[in-house]
Design a protein around this motif. Structure first.
Motif, short mmCIF file in Angstrom:
data_model
loop_
_atom_site.label_atom_id
_atom_site.label_comp_id
_atom_site.label_asym_id
_atom_site.label_seq_id
_atom_site.Cartn_x
_atom_site.Cartn_y
_atom_site.Cartn_z
N ASP A 2 -0.53 -7.10 -3.37
CA ASP A 2 -0.33 -7.32 -1.95
C ASP A 2 -0.43 -8.81 -1.59
O ASP A 2 -1.27 -9.53 -2.13
N LYS A 50 -6.74 -3.43 10.63
CA LYS A 50 -6.96 -3.67 9.20
C LYS A 50 -8.38 -4.17 8.91
O LYS A 50 -8.91 -3.93 7.83
N LYS A 99 -5.06 -8.47 3.37
CA LYS A 99 -4.46 -8.13 2.08
C LYS A 99 -4.05 -6.67 2.15
O LYS A 99 -4.91 -5.78 2.19
N GLY A 100 -2.74 -6.44 2.20
CA GLY A 100 -2.26 -5.07 2.30
C GLY A 100 -2.70 -4.43 3.60
O GLY A 100 -2.47 -4.96 4.68
N ASP A 101 -3.40 -3.30 3.49
CA ASP A 101 -3.85 -2.59 4.69
C ASP A 101 -5.32 -2.83 5.00
O ASP A 101 -5.92 -2.10 5.77
#
Length: 116
Positions: A2, A50, A99-101
């Motif tokens: 990610d 997030k 980072k990502g979700d």
């Protein structure tokens, strides 16, 4: 892997210290200077989701605009606070790393390690 995005203000000492830590760890990341670029309400809500934080959790209480708007003495909804952060980006705490979700408010900067 990610993409890592850091929402920052370039003149912020904590942001600069975070960049040193990330570089020492060999981690690539993208910087977003939200003070210059601004954020839309949807972006702020996504960041909050997030990180698992509320808008009130990421308010910078030492900013002059916080005092000018009397945010400590007002009972504002989440949407109202998000709208104020869009209008006044300085109200949002920094650095925030996504980072990502998942995400963290990197204060102290070592909190970023929760993402790795």
């Amino acid at each position: 892997m990610d993409q890592i995005t850091v929402y920052e203000k370039p003149t912020c000492t904590t942001c600069r210290n975070l960049f040193v830590l990330l570089k020492e760890e060999g981690i690539d990341f993208e910087k977003v200077d939200y003070h210059v670029l601004g954020l839309q309400a949807e972006e702020v809500r996504d960041i909050l989701a997030k990180t698992g934080l509320s808008a009130r959790d990421v308010l910078r209480k030492r900013e002059p605009v916080y005092k000018e708007l009397d945010l400590g003495g007002r009972d504002l909804s989440e949407d109202e606070l998000v709208d104020l952060m869009v209008e006044h980006p300085a109200l949002m705490e920094r650095p925030i790393v996504i980072k990502g979700d998942r995400g963290v408010l990197a204060r102290p900067i070592e909190k970023v390690r929760e993402l790795f």
